[in-house]
Design an enzyme around this catalytic site. Structure first.
Site, PDB file in Angstrom:
ATOM      1  N   ASP A 168      34.048  48.937  45.378  1.00 35.57           N
ATOM      2  CA  ASP A 168      34.790  48.774  44.128  1.00 35.57           C
ATOM      3  C   ASP A 168      35.171  50.142  43.587  1.00 35.57           C
ATOM      4  O   ASP A 168      34.461  51.121  43.835  1.00 35.57           O
ATOM      5  CB  ASP A 168      33.940  48.029  43.089  1.00 35.57           C
ATOM      6  CG  ASP A 168      34.814  47.493  41.966  1.00 35.57           C
ATOM      7  OD1 ASP A 168      35.372  46.398  42.126  1.00 35.57           O
ATOM      8  OD2 ASP A 168      34.981  48.198  40.950  1.00 35.57           O
ATOM      9  N   TYR A 192      38.198  52.266  32.455  1.00 37.85           N
ATOM     10  CA  TYR A 192      36.929  51.518  32.376  1.00 37.85           C
ATOM     11  C   TYR A 192      35.805  52.380  31.811  1.00 37.85           C
ATOM     12  O   TYR A 192      34.977  51.910  31.046  1.00 37.85           O
ATOM     13  CB  TYR A 192      36.563  50.974  33.762  1.00 37.85           C
ATOM     14  CG  TYR A 192      37.498  49.870  34.203  1.00 37.85           C
ATOM     15  CD1 TYR A 192      37.328  48.563  33.745  1.00 37.85           C
ATOM     16  CD2 TYR A 192      38.583  50.123  35.032  1.00 37.85           C
ATOM     17  CE1 TYR A 192      38.193  47.543  34.118  1.00 37.85           C
ATOM     18  CE2 TYR A 192      39.456  49.115  35.417  1.00 37.85           C
ATOM     19  CZ  TYR A 192      39.258  47.835  34.954  1.00 37.85           C
ATOM     20  OH  TYR A 192      40.118  46.830  35.319  1.00 37.85           O
TER      21      TYR A 192
HETATM   22  O1  CP3 Z   1      39.014  43.162  49.569  1.00 34.90           O
HETATM   23  C1  CP3 Z   1      39.276  44.195  48.927  1.00 34.90           C
HETATM   24  O2  CP3 Z   1      40.374  44.403  48.357  1.00 34.90           O
HETATM   25  C2  CP3 Z   1      38.245  45.323  48.920  1.00 34.90           C
HETATM   26  C3  CP3 Z   1      37.344  45.400  47.831  1.00 34.90           C
HETATM   27  C4  CP3 Z   1      37.791  45.668  46.389  1.00 34.90           C
HETATM   28  C5  CP3 Z   1      37.141  45.086  45.277  1.00 34.90           C
HETATM   29  N1  CP3 Z   1      37.640  45.655  44.140  1.00 34.90           N
HETATM   30  C6  CP3 Z   1      36.084  44.071  45.377  1.00 34.90           C
HETATM   31  C7  CP3 Z   1      35.684  43.290  44.187  1.00 34.90           C
HETATM   32  C8  CP3 Z   1      38.754  46.560  45.876  1.00 34.90           C
HETATM   33  C9  CP3 Z   1      39.783  47.406  46.622  1.00 34.90           C
HETATM   34  C10 CP3 Z   1      38.634  46.538  44.449  1.00 34.90           C
HETATM   35  C11 CP3 Z   1      39.451  47.378  43.569  1.00 34.90           C
HETATM   36  C12 CP3 Z   1      39.310  47.237  42.115  1.00 34.90           C
HETATM   37  N2  CP3 Z   1      38.177  46.961  41.381  1.00 34.90           N
HETATM   38  C13 CP3 Z   1      40.366  47.454  41.189  1.00 34.90           C
HETATM   39  C14 CP3 Z   1      41.767  47.888  41.557  1.00 34.90           C
HETATM   40  C15 CP3 Z   1      42.624  46.755  42.021  1.00 34.90           C
HETATM   41  C16 CP3 Z   1      42.908  45.713  40.968  1.00 34.90           C
HETATM   42  O3  CP3 Z   1      42.417  44.584  41.162  1.00 34.90           O
HETATM   43  O4  CP3 Z   1      43.632  46.019  40.012  1.00 34.90           O
HETATM   44  C17 CP3 Z   1      39.852  47.260  39.894  1.00 34.90           C
HETATM   45  C18 CP3 Z   1      40.615  47.370  38.589  1.00 34.90           C
HETATM   46  C19 CP3 Z   1      38.464  46.962  40.038  1.00 34.90           C
HETATM   47  C20 CP3 Z   1      37.463  46.724  38.952  1.00 34.90           C
HETATM   48  C21 CP3 Z   1      36.880  45.366  39.034  1.00 34.90           C
HETATM   49  N3  CP3 Z   1      35.973  44.952  39.986  1.00 34.90           N
HETATM   50  C22 CP3 Z   1      37.122  44.280  38.165  1.00 34.90           C
HETATM   51  C23 CP3 Z   1      38.056  44.295  36.978  1.00 34.90           C
HETATM   52  C24 CP3 Z   1      36.338  43.211  38.625  1.00 34.90           C
HETATM   53  C25 CP3 Z   1      36.178  41.881  37.958  1.00 34.90           C
HETATM   54  C26 CP3 Z   1      37.307  40.958  38.230  1.00 34.90           C
HETATM   55  C27 CP3 Z   1      36.965  40.070  39.366  1.00 34.90           C
HETATM   56  O5  CP3 Z   1      37.835  39.827  40.204  1.00 34.90           O
HETATM   57  O6  CP3 Z   1      35.804  39.572  39.372  1.00 34.90           O
HETATM   58  C28 CP3 Z   1      35.653  43.631  39.797  1.00 34.90           C
HETATM   59  C29 CP3 Z   1      34.725  42.840  40.647  1.00 34.90           C
HETATM   60  C30 CP3 Z   1      35.063  42.713  42.107  1.00 34.90           C
HETATM   61  N4  CP3 Z   1      35.521  43.733  42.889  1.00 34.90           N
HETATM   62  C31 CP3 Z   1      34.904  41.552  42.922  1.00 34.90           C
HETATM   63  C32 CP3 Z   1      35.288  41.898  44.213  1.00 34.90           C
HETATM   64  C33 CP3 Z   1      35.263  41.032  45.457  1.00 34.90           C
HETATM   65  C34 CP3 Z   1      34.335  40.217  42.468  1.00 34.90           C
HETATM   66  C35 CP3 Z   1      32.861  40.386  42.315  1.00 34.90           C
HETATM   67  C36 CP3 Z   1      32.004  39.225  42.758  1.00 34.90           C
HETATM   68  O7  CP3 Z   1      31.986  38.865  43.955  1.00 34.90           O
HETATM   69  O8  CP3 Z   1      31.283  38.742  41.881  1.00 34.90           O
END
Ligand code: CP3
Length: 340
Positions: A73, A149
């Site tokens: 992440d 963030y």
């Molecule tokens: O498969 C992929 O793309 C690789 C892994 C990846 C994740 N986050 C996994 C993740 C990548 C490249 C990210 C980037 C990320 N993380 C961004 C930039 C891209 C975008 O979406 O705008 C941002 C802003 C984040 C911060 C973040 N992480 C947020 C806002 C959240 C919560 C929203 C959500 O979807 O739950 C996360 C959590 C997150 N990052 C999850 C995953 C698979 C879900 C967590 C879970 O499994 O509980």
């Protein structure tokens, strides 16, 4: 044999375009939910190399995408520097906000490489498991989005605290921007040394800024990171994703990147013209049309494919896959793009 995605990033018009999908590993896949359920939390999953490796490979096995993206992440960087980060179920990330020099004092760039060693282990495990035709993408958030963030403390529509701090205390803001910029270079360089073939900078909140600040907080740090990485690893391509950049897309394309991510809101025909012909465009089908599937998806995918035809391009979504996406729609999309 050079992998198709690397050929596109070298400026070649590969057809059909190589493809992968942002958030291709995640909750829409039952096999991801199974492994996620065995972990004590999302951060634990990111820092457990056997599990993070498995989750990175799941969408490659299922769909044969042209790229795997490291499962991690963008907030693992501030976490590694010492920020207090939690992922709350259904709420997303929550951080203890950094808004004063005293808050900033908890951050220690010296911890970065030790704290991210498990992530580097995942990178080398994944690279070893992939065939030569599949590219491994490492990534980081762009300094602006990571600071969104770190300073706000959570997601937001406007990021009023962050933008307020940048106006109110430009000295502290500049120190934070510099710290995140420098540590991002170290972090991405370590990913490349561990085996990442390409690195991507996610600037999800680039679009909340006025033009002058877009230049100072998005374009300038991106230039610095790209120049530093080119010095250390001249052969490694870099993709930048300035989400909602709008009319700033062509200025962004001049930061030295080899690929520009295009978000859902952009007209792909306009984006294909705004990004110079030697730089790959990447995007930009609506993640929600992937949920709908059927004729709507066929039409949306064709519109992107037509816009990308004849220039270096990578087929992707305009933002991440959403959890309610039916996995069979992803299989149908892969077939549409492969048959183009
Ligand atoms: O498969 C992929 O793309 C690789 C892994 C990846 C994740 N986050 C996994 C993740 C990548 C490249 C990210 C980037 C990320 N993380 C961004 C930039 C891209 C975008 O979406 O705008 C941002 C802003 C984040 C911060 C973040 N992480 C947020 C806002 C959240 C919560 C929203 C959500 O979807 O739950 C996360 C959590 C997150 N990052 C999850 C995953 C698979 C879900 C967590 C879970 O499994 O509980």
């Amino acid at each position: 044999m050079t992998a198709p995605l690397l050929r596109a990033l070298a400026g070649e018009s590969v057809w059909p375009p190589p493809m992968w999908l942002m958030r291709q590993a995640g909750r829409y896949l039952p096999e991801y939910r199974a492994i996620r359920g065995q972990s004590s939390g999302f951060i634990d999953l990111c820092l457990t190399p056997v599990r993070a490796t498995e989750v990175t490979l799941q969408p490659i096995r299922r769909y044969g995408f042209d790229a795997a993206i490291l499962f991690s992440d963008i907030l693992m960087l501030p976490y590694a520097l010492g920020a207090d980060l939690r992922f709350l179920e259904g709420e997303g990330p929550v951080l203890k906000p950094i808004r004063t020099p005293a808050d900033m004092a908890v951050l220690d760039a010296g911890r970065l490489l030790a704290a991210t060693a498990p992530i580097m282990e995942t990178v080398s495990n994944v690279r070893a498991a992939l065939g030569p035709e599949t590219t491994l993408i490492g990534f980081a958030g762009s300094p602006w989005t990571v600071l969104c963030y770190m300073i706000e403390g959570h997601g937001s529509k406007e990021f009023a605290e962050v933008r307020g701090l940048a106006y109110r205390d430009p000295v502290l803001f500049a120190a934070l921007l510099d710290l995140v910029t420098q540590t991002t270079v170290t972090y991405l360089s370590a990913q490349i040394e561990a085996g990442a073939d390409v690195v991507m900078l996610f600037d999800s909140w680039a679009g909340v800024l006025p033009a002058a600040q877009f230049r100072r907080f998005v374009i300038e740090p991106t230039r610095i990171i790209v120049a530093a990485l080119k010095q250390l690893h001249p052969a490694t391509p870099i993709i930048g994703f300035p989400r909602l950049a709008g009319t700033m897309l062509s200025e962004y394309a001049a930061t030295g990147v080899q690929g520009v991510g295009v978000d859902t809101s952009a007209d792909p025909v306009h984006a294909a013209a705004a990004v110079p012909a030697h730089i790959a465009v990447q995007g930009n089908m609506d993640p929600l049309v992937l949920v709908a599937g059927g004729a709507a998806m066929t039409e949306a995918a064709s519109a992107v494919l037509e816009a990308w035809r004849g220039r270096p391009a990578i087929f992707n979504l305009g933002h991440g896959i959403v959890p309610q996406t039916p996995p069979e729609h992803v299989a149908a999309l892969v077939k549409l793009v492969r048959d183009a």
